[in-house]
Design a protein around this motif. Structure first.
Motif, PDB file in Angstrom:
ATOM      1  N   HIS A   1      54.617  79.439  18.421  1.00 34.72           N
ATOM      2  CA  HIS A   1      56.107  79.998  18.534  1.00 34.72           C
ATOM      3  C   HIS A   1      56.410  80.668  19.619  1.00 34.72           C
ATOM      4  O   HIS A   1      55.504  81.670  20.039  1.00 34.72           O
ATOM      5  CB  HIS A   1      56.224  80.768  17.261  1.00 34.72           C
ATOM      6  CG  HIS A   1      57.957  81.309  17.031  1.00 34.72           C
ATOM      7  ND1 HIS A   1      58.742  80.580  16.677  1.00 34.72           N
ATOM      8  CD2 HIS A   1      58.395  82.640  17.182  1.00 34.72           C
ATOM      9  CE1 HIS A   1      59.946  81.292  16.659  1.00 34.72           C
ATOM     10  NE2 HIS A   1      59.496  82.524  17.122  1.00 34.72           N
ATOM     11  N   GLN A   2      57.494  80.684  20.251  1.00 31.26           N
ATOM     12  CA  GLN A   2      58.014  81.488  21.381  1.00 31.26           C
ATOM     13  C   GLN A   2      59.392  81.767  21.178  1.00 31.26           C
ATOM     14  O   GLN A   2      60.067  80.981  20.979  1.00 31.26           O
ATOM     15  CB  GLN A   2      57.547  80.832  22.619  1.00 31.26           C
ATOM     16  CG  GLN A   2      58.111  81.589  23.990  1.00 31.26           C
ATOM     17  CD  GLN A   2      57.794  80.859  25.245  1.00 31.26           C
ATOM     18  OE1 GLN A   2      57.059  79.807  25.371  1.00 31.26           O
ATOM     19  NE2 GLN A   2      58.783  80.927  26.140  1.00 31.26           N
ATOM     20  N   GLU A   3      59.973  83.037  21.334  1.00 35.94           N
ATOM     21  CA  GLU A   3      61.131  83.289  21.556  1.00 35.94           C
ATOM     22  C   GLU A   3      61.633  84.904  22.331  1.00 35.94           C
ATOM     23  O   GLU A   3      60.342  85.384  22.448  1.00 35.94           O
ATOM     24  CB  GLU A   3      61.756  83.618  20.225  1.00 35.94           C
ATOM     25  CG  GLU A   3      61.380  84.701  19.224  1.00 35.94           C
ATOM     26  CD  GLU A   3      62.312  84.811  17.937  1.00 35.94           C
ATOM     27  OE1 GLU A   3      63.216  85.008  17.915  1.00 35.94           O
ATOM     28  OE2 GLU A   3      61.644  84.573  16.829  1.00 35.94           O
TER      29      GLU A   3
ATOM     30  N   ASP B   1      59.894  87.419  26.634  1.00 35.72           N
ATOM     31  CA  ASP B   1      59.552  86.326  25.319  1.00 35.72           C
ATOM     32  C   ASP B   1      58.298  86.886  24.693  1.00 35.72           C
ATOM     33  O   ASP B   1      57.131  87.406  25.355  1.00 35.72           O
ATOM     34  CB  ASP B   1      59.454  85.113  25.854  1.00 35.72           C
ATOM     35  CG  ASP B   1      60.525  84.258  25.827  1.00 35.72           C
ATOM     36  OD1 ASP B   1      61.620  84.904  26.042  1.00 35.72           O
ATOM     37  OD2 ASP B   1      60.462  82.957  26.233  1.00 35.72           O
TER      38      ASP B   1
ATOM     39  N   ASN C   1      52.902  89.540  24.324  1.00 41.01           N
ATOM     40  CA  ASN C   1      53.783  89.080  25.276  1.00 41.01           C
ATOM     41  C   ASN C   1      53.600  87.731  25.749  1.00 41.01           C
ATOM     42  O   ASN C   1      52.510  87.441  26.245  1.00 41.01           O
ATOM     43  CB  ASN C   1      54.196  89.950  26.279  1.00 41.01           C
ATOM     44  CG  ASN C   1      55.129  89.988  27.343  1.00 41.01           C
ATOM     45  OD1 ASN C   1      55.429  88.737  27.593  1.00 41.01           O
ATOM     46  ND2 ASN C   1      55.591  91.022  27.588  1.00 41.01           N
ATOM     47  N   CYS C   2      54.466  86.741  25.795  1.00 42.95           N
ATOM     48  CA  CYS C   2      54.200  85.490  26.483  1.00 42.95           C
ATOM     49  C   CYS C   2      53.957  85.329  27.886  1.00 42.95           C
ATOM     50  O   CYS C   2      52.836  84.812  28.337  1.00 42.95           O
ATOM     51  CB  CYS C   2      55.495  84.426  26.198  1.00 42.95           C
ATOM     52  SG  CYS C   2      55.066  82.825  26.287  1.00 42.95           S
ATOM     53  N   TRP C   3      54.574  86.237  28.894  1.00 45.42           N
ATOM     54  CA  TRP C   3      54.223  86.275  30.151  1.00 45.42           C
ATOM     55  C   TRP C   3      54.288  87.922  30.415  1.00 45.42           C
ATOM     56  O   TRP C   3      55.275  88.673  30.519  1.00 45.42           O
ATOM     57  CB  TRP C   3      55.246  85.760  31.056  1.00 45.42           C
ATOM     58  CG  TRP C   3      54.966  84.120  30.890  1.00 45.42           C
ATOM     59  CD1 TRP C   3      54.074  83.477  31.423  1.00 45.42           C
ATOM     60  CD2 TRP C   3      56.284  83.280  30.412  1.00 45.42           C
ATOM     61  NE1 TRP C   3      54.399  82.022  31.135  1.00 45.42           N
ATOM     62  CE2 TRP C   3      55.659  82.137  30.469  1.00 45.42           C
ATOM     63  CE3 TRP C   3      57.294  83.613  29.597  1.00 45.42           C
ATOM     64  CZ2 TRP C   3      56.277  80.795  30.032  1.00 45.42           C
ATOM     65  CZ3 TRP C   3      57.996  82.370  29.321  1.00 45.42           C
ATOM     66  CH2 TRP C   3      57.300  81.310  29.452  1.00 45.42           C
TER      67      TRP C   3
ATOM     68  N   GLN D   1      55.191  85.653  21.964  1.00 46.55           N
ATOM     69  CA  GLN D   1      54.431  84.477  21.520  1.00 46.55           C
ATOM     70  C   GLN D   1      53.550  84.632  20.364  1.00 46.55           C
ATOM     71  O   GLN D   1      52.942  85.512  20.347  1.00 46.55           O
ATOM     72  CB  GLN D   1      53.595  83.914  22.958  1.00 46.55           C
ATOM     73  CG  GLN D   1      52.716  82.545  22.558  1.00 46.55           C
ATOM     74  CD  GLN D   1      52.144  82.194  23.750  1.00 46.55           C
ATOM     75  OE1 GLN D   1      51.132  82.965  24.255  1.00 46.55           O
ATOM     76  NE2 GLN D   1      52.129  80.968  24.303  1.00 46.55           N
TER      77      GLN D   1
ATOM     78  N   LYS E   1      50.326  82.966  18.445  1.00 44.96           N
ATOM     79  CA  LYS E   1      49.354  81.992  18.377  1.00 44.96           C
ATOM     80  C   LYS E   1      48.691  82.124  17.072  1.00 44.96           C
ATOM     81  O   LYS E   1      48.514  83.044  16.417  1.00 44.96           O
ATOM     82  CB  LYS E   1      48.366  82.172  19.290  1.00 44.96           C
ATOM     83  CG  LYS E   1      48.953  82.010  20.856  1.00 44.96           C
ATOM     84  CD  LYS E   1      47.797  82.204  21.891  1.00 44.96           C
ATOM     85  CE  LYS E   1      48.268  82.122  23.279  1.00 44.96           C
ATOM     86  NZ  LYS E   1      47.077  82.475  24.216  1.00 44.96           N
TER      87      LYS E   1
ATOM     88  N   SER F   1      49.492  77.717  20.421  1.00 43.19           N
ATOM     89  CA  SER F   1      50.498  78.433  20.432  1.00 43.19           C
ATOM     90  C   SER F   1      51.576  77.785  19.582  1.00 43.19           C
ATOM     91  O   SER F   1      51.886  76.631  19.674  1.00 43.19           O
ATOM     92  CB  SER F   1      51.290  78.456  21.736  1.00 43.19           C
ATOM     93  OG  SER F   1      52.535  79.113  21.718  1.00 43.19           O
TER      94      SER F   1
END
Length: 261
Positions: A88-90, A248, A214-216, A250, A252, A86
């Motif tokens: 980057h996340q925002e 958030d 989608n991160c989650w 994400q 990868k 991973s």
């Protein structure tokens, strides 16, 4: 595939720092001597003292992990370990603002990016928990729309690379990579990664050397209690400890050893 966690990333940084910091070049083992020589070229002697320290940025601008310094020269680096990372996340909302700052998105483009983020049949996260799907399943229902969605994101491929891989504070020049099976550091120029990213023959879900999700996804309603969540009778009872959110994005990287090294 193994995905590096934040704690493991910090552990690897600590390993590198403990090996290198405040040591003369000739005190390092061959692997780390080669690493330092590749970074600084011919500007070193065997007695050159190498300093290594964390020099992170802040927020989503932070991509630098370790800074190396010797003879009044400094080099910033990012450190990764394992197969798929991973990077980057925002929040989706800030990512859309970023894209819009490069080129004004039309409503159709915004709607498609939202549609394949929420994957609940809406463009604003207003669907019921029972309507949420994994992206891999949801895209099969809207194949044409999904292809269009990918083309929108791929049009920003270069700008996305700089946002998610190198940031804008203490920009790293190199990636130090460990393949997870040994502790040998591999040094890769970010310029070379960018070239491969832009030339990569994309198939499937690829955006250059990156994938986007989608991160989650919270498919079972793990975001219960957030104002953005519309509950229904199928929503499970969620304790405070398990609350997550769906806001958030994400990015990868593809397998660094296979595609980049």
């Amino acid at each position: 595939m193994r995905i590096i966690g934040q704690n493991k990333g910090f552990d690897q940084e600590d390993v590198v720092r403990n090996i290198v910091n405040n040591k003369q070049l000739n005190q390092l083992n061959n692997d780390y001597q080669n690493l330092i020589k590749k970074m600084f070229g011919e500007k070193l002697t065997s007695s050159s003292i190498i300093y290594c320290y964390k020099n992170e940025g802040s927020g989503i601008e932070k991509k630098n992990d370790l800074t190396f310094e010797t003879n009044n020269l400094t080099i910033n680096t990012s450190v990764k370990r394992g197969s798929q990372n991973s990077v980057h996340q925002e929040k989706l909302s800030t990512f859309l603002v970023f894209l819009n700052s490069i080129r004004i998105l039309d409503q159709r483009e915004k709607d498609l990016i939202n549609k394949f983020h929420w994957c609940d049949g809406t463009i604003d996260n207003s669907g019921l928990v029972k309507d949420r799907m994994p992206k891999s399943q949801f895209k099969k229902m809207f194949i044409k729309d999904y292809d269009e969605y990918l083309e929108i994101l791929r049009a920003f491929k270069k700008e996305i690379f700089f946002r998610v891989w190198v940031g804008s504070v203490n920009i790293p020049e190199f990636l130090i990579y460990f393949d997870g099976k040994n502790n040998i550091p591999n040094l890769i120029k970010f310029d070379d990664i960018l070239t491969k990213h832009l030339k990569f023959n994309e198939t499937g879900d690829s955006i250059g050397l990156l994938t986007f999700q989608n991160c989650w996804a919270c498919l079972k309603g793990q975001d219960h209690g957030h104002e953005s969540h519309k509950c229904d009778f199928s929503c499970p009872k969620i304790t405070h400890k398990t609350i997550k959110h769906r806001l958030d994005i994400q990015f990868k990287s593809k397998d660094i050893k296979e595609f980049i090294l």
